[in-house]
Write an enzyme that holds these catalytic residues in place. Structure first.
Site, short mmCIF file in Angstrom:
data_model
loop_
_atom_site.label_atom_id
_atom_site.label_comp_id
_atom_site.label_asym_id
_atom_site.label_seq_id
_atom_site.Cartn_x
_atom_site.Cartn_y
_atom_site.Cartn_z
N GLU A 133 -11.19 -17.16 18.21
CA GLU A 133 -12.48 -17.22 17.52
C GLU A 133 -12.45 -18.08 16.26
OE1 GLU A 133 -13.96 -13.25 16.96
OE2 GLU A 133 -13.84 -12.77 19.08
N GLU B 287 -11.99 -11.29 25.62
CA GLU B 287 -12.41 -10.08 24.89
C GLU B 287 -13.77 -9.66 25.38
OE1 GLU B 287 -12.47 -10.08 20.59
OE2 GLU B 287 -10.50 -11.06 20.49
O1 IFM Z 1 -12.14 -6.88 16.16
C1 IFM Z 1 -12.70 -8.11 16.50
C2 IFM Z 1 -11.61 -9.08 16.89
O2 IFM Z 1 -10.69 -9.24 15.87
C3 IFM Z 1 -12.20 -10.41 17.23
N1 IFM Z 1 -13.29 -10.30 18.18
C4 IFM Z 1 -14.29 -9.30 17.93
C5 IFM Z 1 -13.66 -7.97 17.66
C6 IFM Z 1 -14.74 -6.91 17.40
O3 IFM Z 1 -15.47 -7.23 16.29
#
Ligand code: IFM
Length: 448
Positions: A164, A353
């Site tokens: 990210e 994710e």
């Molecule tokens: O916890 C975060 C993670 O570090 C990166 N993606 C989103 C998750 C939830 O906010």
């Protein structure tokens, strides 16, 4: 029953600062998150990751939990300051040893390791030298990638450079809500540029030292962007929001080019050379997609810097952090693939994710009945499957997260785990969602 292709990755994701703790052990250096958490008022209840889920000491138990559930892949991030306490230069062997043991334990349990090199915990000495707005940080990142690749590259089959970059850049350098807490549009833009450049340099560095069949990718957080209304202003706002949230990352990484529309923004685009763009577009094997929600966007002349702001549509279902919108994951995967399939027909996609933060707790009988999380995961996995039926090449799905953890500036109040953590005792309790997801992994699909 919906069945997925053989060898589909059913994984869980975590990140170092959010779970490891042990911030002062075995030669680990200081990260920007250690520093940021010590700045009063930045984090909910002034919490920090000093102990977190103490995974540094519980890693074997955590691997056992994944193995017992039947999960076949684990995406974790490596703490750069554990490997290079000063950011570059002297290597801390004890830090490498920790990830070496973890990788071996995963492989012994038939769990494919997916290390991510950077999940926002920059070594503080590199921040003191200017951080991501400086090109030297991108060069340091490539050195770090080579150190890790040389140590783990004989066994690790899949690598992820960044997690990210949008959050590292925007939350860290524009909004100041995340470490290092900067609020400067030019620092934000040069951070985006150097994160993307460092990704390409790290792909090159890894390829020169890891096994030739290793797959390398990046994890981008992406969202479908929907206009709040049909008005030309809202449609234009959605388009520019898409540029800032999606295309500014997708196009350099997948095609080595800047997206159309960038020239209209007051940014020093001339800091990016043609050679840099080519490096950003260094060939990757897979694109990791982190998806949580869509963005519904409205024109707002007061909204800096894009004149576009996100709104929360009425009538939707919400988690503790976002709107719950399962069709968005399918829409996003289809869009990425439809745009990429001609230029990059060999590209694979991976949901690196997906998960939800909903209130849950250990009941009197020791169970965590997190039925809303199960519903969220089931609905999103179903949408991924539908996209795959339309030809989108998806190779894996990773739940965020294995463990309840430190949710950055929101602290420990937000729980995303398949495994509940009692942050006082560090006791692990597998939630109903964890058992449910293990069943999906073992069956390689969803029951009707
Ligand atoms: O916890 C975060 C993670 O570090 C990166 N993606 C989103 C998750 C939830 O906010």
């Amino acid at each position: 029953m919906i069945t997925f292709p053989d060898r589909f990755y059913w994984g869980t994701s975590t990140s170092a600062y959010q779970i490891e703790g042990a911030v002062n052990e075995d030669g680990r250096g200081v990260s920007i998150w250690d520093t940021f958490c010590r700045t009063s008022g930045k984090i909910y209840h002034n919490e920090n990751g000093d102990v977190a889920a103490d995974h540094y000491h519980h890693w074997a138990e955590d691997v056992d939990i994944m193995a017992s559930l039947g999960i076949n892949a684990y995406r974790f991030s490596v703490s750069w300051p554990r490997i290079l306490p000063e950011g570059r230069g002297k290597v801390n062997t004890a830090g490498l040893d920790f990830y070496d043991r973890l990788v071996d334990a995963l492989l012994a349990n038939h769990i494919t390791p997916f290390p991510t090199l950077y999940h926002w915990d920059l070594p503080q000495p590199l921040q003191d030298a200017g951080g991501w707005p400086e090109r030297a940080t991108a060069e340091a990142f490539a050195e770090y990638a080579a150190v890790l690749g040389r140590r783990l590259g004989d066994r690790v089959p899949c690598w992820i450079t960044h997690n990210e970059p949008m959050v590292a850049a925007y939350a860290g350098h524009l909004l100041g809500e995340n470490a290092p807490g900067v609020q400067d549009i030019f620092a934000t833009f040069s951070t985006v540029v150097h994160l993307l450049l460092s990704h390409g340099l790290a792909v090159q560095a890894l390829r020169s030292v890891v096994r030739p069949d290793a797959k390398i990718g990046i994890a981008l957080n992406l969202s479908p962007i929907h206009p709040a209304s049909d008005s030309p202003e809202d449609r234009q706002a959605a388009d520019i929001y898409d540029l800032g949230a999606n295309r500014i990352f997708l196009e350099p990484v997948l095609y080595g080019r800047l997206p159309a529309g960038m020239e209209a923004l007051p940014l020093p685009l001339d800091m990016i050379s043609a050679a840099d763009l080519q490096t950003m577009g260094e060939r990757i094997d897979f694109l990791g997609v982190n998806y949580y929600t869509r963005a519904v966007v409205q024109h707002d002349p007061e909204a800096f810097p894009l004149n576009a702001k996100q709104i929360q549509p009425e009538g939707s279902e919400y988690s503790q952090m976002w709107e719950i919108y399962p069709p968005g994951i399918g829409e996003l995967l289809e869009r990425i693939w439809n745009e990429a399939k001609t230029a990059r027909p060999d590209l694979r996609l991976m949901v690196t994710e997906n998960g939800v933060c909903v209130a849950d707790a250990v009941d009197f009988d020791g169970r965590v009945r997190d039925t809303r999380r199960i519903a969220y995961l089931r609905d999103h996995i179903g949408e991924v499957w539908k996209a795959m039926q339309k030809g989108v090449p998806v190779d894996g799905y990773f739940v965020w997260s294995l463990l309840d953890n430190f949710e950055w500036n929101l602290g420990y109040q937000m729980r995303f785990g398949l495994v509940h953590i009692n942050f006082d005792t560090l006791k692990r309790t597998i939630k109903d969602s964890g058992r449910w997801f293990g069943g999906v992994a073992r069956r390689n699909g969803l029951e009707d």
